[in-house]
Write a protein that holds these residues in place. Structure first.
Motif, PDB file in Angstrom:
ATOM      1  N   PHE A 109     -16.404 -40.264  -3.923  1.00 58.26           N
ATOM      2  CA  PHE A 109     -16.728 -41.558  -3.342  1.00 58.26           C
ATOM      3  C   PHE A 109     -17.777 -42.170  -4.258  1.00 58.26           C
ATOM      4  O   PHE A 109     -18.873 -41.627  -4.370  1.00 58.26           O
ATOM      5  CB  PHE A 109     -17.256 -41.394  -1.923  1.00 58.26           C
ATOM      6  N   PHE A 155     -19.782 -39.667  -6.232  1.00 61.05           N
ATOM      7  CA  PHE A 155     -20.170 -38.480  -5.466  1.00 61.05           C
ATOM      8  C   PHE A 155     -18.955 -37.621  -5.071  1.00 61.05           C
ATOM      9  O   PHE A 155     -18.071 -38.089  -4.353  1.00 61.05           O
ATOM     10  CB  PHE A 155     -20.925 -38.929  -4.208  1.00 61.05           C
ATOM     11  N   ALA A 199     -17.339 -35.456  -2.804  1.00 59.88           N
ATOM     12  CA  ALA A 199     -17.454 -34.929  -1.441  1.00 59.88           C
ATOM     13  C   ALA A 199     -16.652 -33.635  -1.294  1.00 59.88           C
ATOM     14  O   ALA A 199     -17.046 -32.718  -0.574  1.00 59.88           O
ATOM     15  CB  ALA A 199     -16.982 -35.970  -0.433  1.00 59.88           C
ATOM     16  N   ALA A 211     -22.448 -26.471   6.222  1.00 61.23           N
ATOM     17  CA  ALA A 211     -23.481 -27.370   6.763  1.00 61.23           C
ATOM     18  C   ALA A 211     -22.931 -28.784   6.915  1.00 61.23           C
ATOM     19  O   ALA A 211     -21.883 -29.121   6.361  1.00 61.23           O
ATOM     20  CB  ALA A 211     -24.686 -27.370   5.826  1.00 61.23           C
ATOM     21  N   ASN A 212     -23.638 -29.607   7.651  1.00 61.42           N
ATOM     22  CA  ASN A 212     -23.318 -31.024   7.731  1.00 61.42           C
ATOM     23  C   ASN A 212     -23.241 -31.605   6.338  1.00 61.42           C
ATOM     24  O   ASN A 212     -24.112 -31.356   5.515  1.00 61.42           O
ATOM     25  CB  ASN A 212     -24.420 -31.778   8.488  1.00 61.42           C
ATOM     26  N   GLY A 213     -22.192 -32.366   6.078  1.00 58.36           N
ATOM     27  CA  GLY A 213     -22.057 -33.001   4.769  1.00 58.36           C
ATOM     28  C   GLY A 213     -21.436 -32.109   3.711  1.00 58.36           C
ATOM     29  O   GLY A 213     -21.304 -32.508   2.550  1.00 58.36           O
ATOM     30  N   ALA A 214     -21.000 -30.908   4.097  1.00 61.83           N
ATOM     31  CA  ALA A 214     -20.426 -29.965   3.127  1.00 61.83           C
ATOM     32  C   ALA A 214     -19.068 -30.429   2.610  1.00 61.83           C
ATOM     33  O   ALA A 214     -18.606 -29.953   1.566  1.00 61.83           O
ATOM     34  CB  ALA A 214     -20.292 -28.580   3.759  1.00 61.83           C
ATOM     35  N   GLY A 215     -18.422 -31.332   3.362  1.00 57.80           N
ATOM     36  CA  GLY A 215     -17.118 -31.834   2.922  1.00 57.80           C
ATOM     37  C   GLY A 215     -15.958 -31.350   3.793  1.00 57.80           C
ATOM     38  O   GLY A 215     -14.792 -31.556   3.442  1.00 57.80           O
ATOM     39  N   LYS A 216     -16.266 -30.755   4.936  1.00 55.15           N
ATOM     40  CA  LYS A 216     -15.226 -30.162   5.794  1.00 55.15           C
ATOM     41  C   LYS A 216     -14.248 -31.221   6.319  1.00 55.15           C
ATOM     42  O   LYS A 216     -13.039 -31.074   6.183  1.00 55.15           O
ATOM     43  CB  LYS A 216     -15.884 -29.419   6.979  1.00 55.15           C
ATOM     44  N   SER A 217     -14.803 -32.267   6.931  1.00 58.36           N
ATOM     45  CA  SER A 217     -13.913 -33.301   7.488  1.00 58.36           C
ATOM     46  C   SER A 217     -13.161 -34.022   6.376  1.00 58.36           C
ATOM     47  O   SER A 217     -11.982 -34.367   6.537  1.00 58.36           O
ATOM     48  CB  SER A 217     -14.718 -34.307   8.314  1.00 58.36           C
ATOM     49  N   THR A 218     -13.835 -34.241   5.260  1.00 59.28           N
ATOM     50  CA  THR A 218     -13.174 -34.900   4.133  1.00 59.28           C
ATOM     51  C   THR A 218     -12.012 -34.054   3.621  1.00 59.28           C
ATOM     52  O   THR A 218     -10.954 -34.577   3.256  1.00 59.28           O
ATOM     53  CB  THR A 218     -14.190 -35.173   3.000  1.00 59.28           C
TER      54      THR A 218
HETATM   55  P1  ADP Z   1     -18.792 -32.446   6.982  1.00 60.59           P
HETATM   56  O1  ADP Z   1     -17.575 -32.728   7.788  1.00 60.59           O
HETATM   57  O2  ADP Z   1     -18.761 -31.112   6.303  1.00 60.59           O
HETATM   58  O3  ADP Z   1     -20.055 -32.607   7.775  1.00 60.59           O
HETATM   59  P2  ADP Z   1     -17.983 -34.781   5.490  1.00 60.59           P
HETATM   60  O4  ADP Z   1     -16.692 -34.338   4.913  1.00 60.59           O
HETATM   61  O5  ADP Z   1     -17.930 -35.668   6.667  1.00 60.59           O
HETATM   62  O6  ADP Z   1     -18.889 -33.510   5.804  1.00 60.59           O
HETATM   63  O7  ADP Z   1     -18.825 -35.507   4.375  1.00 60.59           O
HETATM   64  C1  ADP Z   1     -19.072 -34.929   3.109  1.00 60.59           C
HETATM   65  C2  ADP Z   1     -19.888 -35.875   2.274  1.00 60.59           C
HETATM   66  O8  ADP Z   1     -19.089 -36.978   1.867  1.00 60.59           O
HETATM   67  C3  ADP Z   1     -21.081 -36.459   3.008  1.00 60.59           C
HETATM   68  O9  ADP Z   1     -22.142 -36.557   2.099  1.00 60.59           O
HETATM   69  C4  ADP Z   1     -20.592 -37.818   3.430  1.00 60.59           C
HETATM   70  O10 ADP Z   1     -21.657 -38.723   3.545  1.00 60.59           O
HETATM   71  C5  ADP Z   1     -19.667 -38.200   2.293  1.00 60.59           C
HETATM   72  N1  ADP Z   1     -18.561 -39.057   2.711  1.00 60.59           N
HETATM   73  C6  ADP Z   1     -17.593 -38.737   3.595  1.00 60.59           C
HETATM   74  N2  ADP Z   1     -16.714 -39.732   3.739  1.00 60.59           N
HETATM   75  C7  ADP Z   1     -17.143 -40.742   2.928  1.00 60.59           C
HETATM   76  C8  ADP Z   1     -16.662 -42.053   2.603  1.00 60.59           C
HETATM   77  N3  ADP Z   1     -15.546 -42.531   3.164  1.00 60.59           N
HETATM   78  N4  ADP Z   1     -17.371 -42.773   1.731  1.00 60.59           N
HETATM   79  C9  ADP Z   1     -18.488 -42.301   1.150  1.00 60.59           C
HETATM   80  N5  ADP Z   1     -18.996 -41.074   1.389  1.00 60.59           N
HETATM   81  C10 ADP Z   1     -18.336 -40.294   2.268  1.00 60.59           C
END
Ligand code: ADP
Ligand code: MG
Length: 247
Positions: free
Chosen positions: A17, A20, A22, A41-48
């Motif tokens: 992104f 960055f 992710a 951890a939060n922000g590790a990239g799991k949901s992404t």
């Molecule tokens: P998790 O689910 O592990 O908590 P996420 O996958 O939600 O983490 O996010 C991973 C990183 O990517 C975070 O730093 C988040 O801010 C960033 N991120 C996620 N989606 C986007 C997006 N659409 N645009 C910019 N940054 C994103």
């Protein structure tokens, strides 16, 4: 699984992104019928990572293979048709309808397409609905309005609305979020009973829950796979303790 393609395989999967990363060079291999938990951890990239797998987000580089077939970049609807079902955290049930009616609507292929699902079932709708009701344990609440369901029951109904589309791979993002201990235990039972017939990827924070449901865990850290192994192996891995569990 010698000679057999993985149910799901990612190769060097990356999304940036802006600049960055992710998700950064993830090589994930999940066997058919396996139940895999992803922690981090939060922000590790799991949901992404789940967004990439279900086609919601397009990777910057790398590939996604389903049973050996390259589905990278084919789009969310096509990926759903290929048999991947994704459950999001916010329930999308129809509050004015009963449990049974919600499943009926979700089993309709037009509804499926509108939600990027695709109904792949061969059995009759009622038969399929009955099976799903058993899987999610809401048999005693068939005619209850969804508006009257508890948080846990709503989550199970939502899962049922996914199952009725007969996905072969289920992606579940924090399925126990906000649940009571009792609801969490029941969710563990449901997920365990779905494994085998489904390949399941679950994002979860609660290590007690993780230990209940799965053998193999993948730890994500700053977009990369930091470690993989059983709960015991993960919990004594120095890198994991430092990056995640120790905090
Ligand atoms: P998790 O689910 O592990 O908590 P996420 O996958 O939600 O983490 O996010 C991973 C990183 O990517 C975070 O730093 C988040 O801010 C960033 N991120 C996620 N989606 C986007 C997006 N659409 N645009 C910019 N940054 C994103
Ligand atoms: Mg997340």
């Amino acid at each position: 699984q010698a000679g057999m393609p993985w149910a799901l395989e990612t190769a060097d999967l990356t999304v940036k992104f802006d600049e960055f990363p992710a998700v950064n060079g993830v090589n994930l291999k999940v066997g058919t019928g396996e139940l895999r938990v992803i922690i981090g951890a939060n922000g590790a990239g799991k949901s992404t990572l789940l967004d990439l797998i279900c086609g919601k987000t397009r990777p910057t580089s790398g590939t996604i293979l389903l049973r050996g077939r390259d589905v990278t970049g084919i789009g969310e609807a096509q990926i759903a048709r290929a048999g991947i079902g994704r459950k999001f955290q916010t329930p999308t049930v129809f509050k004015s309808m009963s449990v049974w009616e919600n499943l009926q609507v979700a089993g309709n292929k037009h509804f499926g397409v509108s939600r990027n699902f695709f109904c792949r079932t061969d059995s009759s709708p009622a038969e399929q609905q009955g099976k799903v009701i058993d899987q999610i344990g809401l048999g005693s609440l068939l005619h209850r309005s969804a508006a009257e369901l508890s948080h846990g029951q709503l989550q199970w109904l939502e899962l049922g609305m996914l199952l009725i589309q007969s996905p072969s791979i289920l992606l579940l993002d924090e399925p126990t979020a906000g649940m009571t201990t009792e609801e969490t235990d029941k969710t563990a039972d449901i997920i365990r009973s779905l494994a085998g017939n489904h390949t399941i990827l679950v994002i979860e924070h609660d290590m007690a829950f993780v230990r209940q449901i799965c053998r193999k865990i993948t730890v994500l850290h700053q977009g990369r796979i930091l470690a993989e192994g059983t709960a015991e192996e993960i919990e004594r891995n120095a890198d994991v303790i430092q990056a995640y569990l120790g905090s």
